[in-house]
Structures are given as structure tokens and as C-alpha cells.
Design an enzyme around this catalytic site. Sequence first.
Site, PDB file in Angstrom:
ATOM      1  N   ASN A  64       0.830  -1.205   0.000  1.00  0.00           N
ATOM      2  CA  ASN A  64       0.000   0.000   0.000  1.00  0.00           C
ATOM      3  C   ASN A  64       0.876   1.272   0.000  1.00  0.00           C
ATOM      4  OD1 ASN A  64      -1.703   2.143   0.711  1.00  0.00           O
ATOM      5  ND2 ASN A  64      -3.081   0.763   1.836  1.00  0.00           N
ATOM      6  N   LYS A  65       0.892   1.939  -1.146  1.00  0.00           N
ATOM      7  CA  LYS A  65       1.760   3.126  -1.300  1.00  0.00           C
ATOM      8  C   LYS A  65       1.290   4.285  -0.431  1.00  0.00           C
ATOM      9  CE  LYS A  65       3.920   2.444  -5.745  1.00  0.00           C
ATOM     10  NZ  LYS A  65       3.353   1.132  -6.110  1.00  0.00           N
ATOM     11  N   ASN A  66      -0.035   4.398  -0.245  1.00  0.00           N
ATOM     12  CA  ASN A  66      -0.563   5.500   0.576  1.00  0.00           C
ATOM     13  C   ASN A  66      -0.111   5.364   2.022  1.00  0.00           C
ATOM     14  OD1 ASN A  66      -1.971   6.644  -1.564  1.00  0.00           O
ATOM     15  ND2 ASN A  66      -3.667   5.212  -1.261  1.00  0.00           N
ATOM     16  N   LYS A  67      -0.139   4.118   2.507  1.00  0.00           N
ATOM     17  CA  LYS A  67       0.303   3.888   3.887  1.00  0.00           C
ATOM     18  C   LYS A  67       1.772   4.251   4.045  1.00  0.00           C
ATOM     19  CE  LYS A  67      -2.414   0.209   6.076  1.00  0.00           C
ATOM     20  NZ  LYS A  67      -2.301  -1.162   6.623  1.00  0.00           N
ATOM     21  N   ASP A 111      -1.186  -4.754  11.381  1.00  0.00           N
ATOM     22  CA  ASP A 111      -2.497  -5.328  11.105  1.00  0.00           C
ATOM     23  C   ASP A 111      -3.499  -4.656  12.029  1.00  0.00           C
ATOM     24  OD1 ASP A 111      -3.557  -7.374   9.277  1.00  0.00           O
ATOM     25  OD2 ASP A 111      -4.469  -8.154  11.098  1.00  0.00           O
ATOM     26  N   HIS A 126      -5.830   4.433  16.899  1.00  0.00           N
ATOM     27  CA  HIS A 126      -5.126   3.179  17.157  1.00  0.00           C
ATOM     28  C   HIS A 126      -3.815   3.106  16.385  1.00  0.00           C
ATOM     29  CE1 HIS A 126      -8.126   3.274  14.053  1.00  0.00           C
ATOM     30  NE2 HIS A 126      -7.526   2.330  13.383  1.00  0.00           N
ATOM     31  N   GLY A 184     -13.032   2.631   5.606  1.00  0.00           N
ATOM     32  CA  GLY A 184     -13.415   1.439   6.372  1.00  0.00           C
ATOM     33  C   GLY A 184     -14.631   1.676   7.252  1.00  0.00           C
TER      34      GLY A 184
HETATM   35  P1  IMP Z   1      -5.356  -3.103   7.694  1.00  0.00           P
HETATM   36  O1  IMP Z   1      -4.798  -4.219   8.512  1.00  0.00           O
HETATM   37  O2  IMP Z   1      -4.774  -1.757   8.048  1.00  0.00           O
HETATM   38  O3  IMP Z   1      -5.298  -3.384   6.217  1.00  0.00           O
HETATM   39  O4  IMP Z   1      -6.901  -2.972   8.076  1.00  0.00           O
HETATM   40  C1  IMP Z   1      -7.821  -4.027   7.870  1.00  0.00           C
HETATM   41  C2  IMP Z   1      -9.226  -3.484   7.737  1.00  0.00           C
HETATM   42  O5  IMP Z   1      -9.647  -2.886   8.972  1.00  0.00           O
HETATM   43  C3  IMP Z   1      -9.395  -2.379   6.688  1.00  0.00           C
HETATM   44  O6  IMP Z   1      -9.659  -2.913   5.430  1.00  0.00           O
HETATM   45  C4  IMP Z   1     -10.603  -1.614   7.215  1.00  0.00           C
HETATM   46  O7  IMP Z   1     -11.793  -2.261   6.860  1.00  0.00           O
HETATM   47  C5  IMP Z   1     -10.429  -1.728   8.717  1.00  0.00           C
HETATM   48  N1  IMP Z   1      -9.700  -0.554   9.255  1.00  0.00           N
HETATM   49  C6  IMP Z   1      -8.369  -0.486   9.542  1.00  0.00           C
HETATM   50  N2  IMP Z   1      -8.049   0.718  10.027  1.00  0.00           N
HETATM   51  C7  IMP Z   1      -9.195   1.431  10.049  1.00  0.00           C
HETATM   52  C8  IMP Z   1      -9.493   2.767  10.458  1.00  0.00           C
HETATM   53  O8  IMP Z   1      -8.638   3.555  10.895  1.00  0.00           O
HETATM   54  N3  IMP Z   1     -10.785   3.134  10.324  1.00  0.00           N
HETATM   55  C9  IMP Z   1     -11.755   2.309   9.852  1.00  0.00           C
HETATM   56  N4  IMP Z   1     -11.529   1.073   9.459  1.00  0.00           N
HETATM   57  C10 IMP Z   1     -10.253   0.625   9.551  1.00  0.00           C
END
Ligand code: IMP
Length: 198
Positions: free
Chosen positions: A13-16, A72, A181, A154
Site C-alpha cells: 500500500n503506497k498510501n500507507k 495489522d 489506534h 473502512g
Molecule cells: P489493515 O490491517 O490496516 O489493512 O486494516 C484491515 C481493515 O480494517 C481495513 O480494510 C478496514 O476495513 C479496517 N480498518 C483499519 N483501520 C481502520 C481505520 O482507521 N478506520 C476504519 N476502518 C479501519
Amino acid sequence: MPNKPGICFVSHNKNKLVEIRQLAPEGFDFFGLDELGLNEEIPETGSTIEENSALKAQFVFQRYKIACFADDTGLEIDALNGEPGVYSARYAGSGNNSVKNMELVLKKMEGKENRKARFKTVITYIDKQGKHHSFEGIVQGHILEAPKGTKGFGYDPIFKPVGYKKTFAEMTMEEKNRISHRSKSFNKFFSFLNSVDG
Ligand code: IMP
């Protein structure tokens, strides 16, 4: 300040990556999987957020023997026994469809009085000696009965953090970053890096 050795962020993920480079203290050099030349998807077969974070970092460390970290994140809802948790991205099926995921959560939450929930991020950092370090960030909140706000991504529109009148989706990115978080776990991680390398 001389540049510190590069650390691989286990993500496509380039944005991250851009966000992390902005948050990081001066002098750290982070690079992603694309820059490493790793094009395949890393399996996320763990049954907890902690496990998935560790699995992703281990995958890269075992192959390249370089310092790397993975994150994660999941939304844990008490009344749903911690779901969607590790399945947050694909709760309503593959494809990471935020609208469908939120709809499913709201449907399962119909009539539930206990609306308590939390976002949890776990970062696993494996240093160049292969030692694991884990950094957790949690924000407690409640699940609304209907989405509110248009910012963020999300589950942001249905999550209202404790002590705030707005959902994450009604906050500016700066407001959310101050309490989120993800920023809590990253701040712990960056403080650690500063303390060991600085
Ligand atoms: P990841 O592990 O950062 O890819 O997050 C997994 C999933 O959790 C994402 O696809 C979102 O559905 C949800 N998620 C993660 N971070 C957030 C946030 O800050 N706000 C809302 N949903 C989130």
C-alpha cells in the site's frame, strides 16, 4: 543527521507508506514491498490481529533477512464476540467493500444494547538479528446505529471514540491521527526505534 539503515514496511500500500514516512522521525528510511521487488500477496492466515501482523513480518524476514515491520488492524465489537476482528477487511466477503462490511456490522448489531468496540493495531517489528518486537495501539469507542460522516475509510462512519461527539468519519485526518489506534502503535514503534538506534 546521517540516515539510519532502511527498514522494510511489509505492505504493497503506497498510501500507507507515504503516511508512515510523514509520521516517522527524521532520518529513518522506510521502503515498501514494491521497492523490495516482492510482488506476491503475503498470506494472512492467522486467526488474530497479532498473528497476522507477525506472519507478514516473518515472511519477509525469512526470505530476505532484513529489518522489517508489518501492521495489522481490526475492529473488535464486544457484542459480536470480537468480530469482525481479523476479518475486518473481508467481513462481508472478499473485495474489502467498506459499505457492505458496515452494513453487515449494523445488521448484526440490530437490537444490541452493548455497543462497545475498539480499533486495534498491532505492529510487529523484526530487527536485523531476527528479534521480534510488538507495539499495540487501541482506541475504545461505540458502534452507532447508522453511518455518520464522509471522511476516512473502512468502518470510520459507524465508530465514535469514547469522549468525542464525532465519528472518525466526521473528524479531519489530523484529529483522527491525534487519537487513533494506528498513530498510537506507530508512536510506540518510532519511540522504540529512536531509543535503540538514536
Ligand atoms: P489493515 O490491517 O490496516 O489493512 O486494516 C484491515 C481493515 O480494517 C481495513 O480494510 C478496514 O476495513 C479496517 N480498518 C483499519 N483501520 C481502520 C481505520 O482507521 N478506520 C476504519 N476502518 C479501519
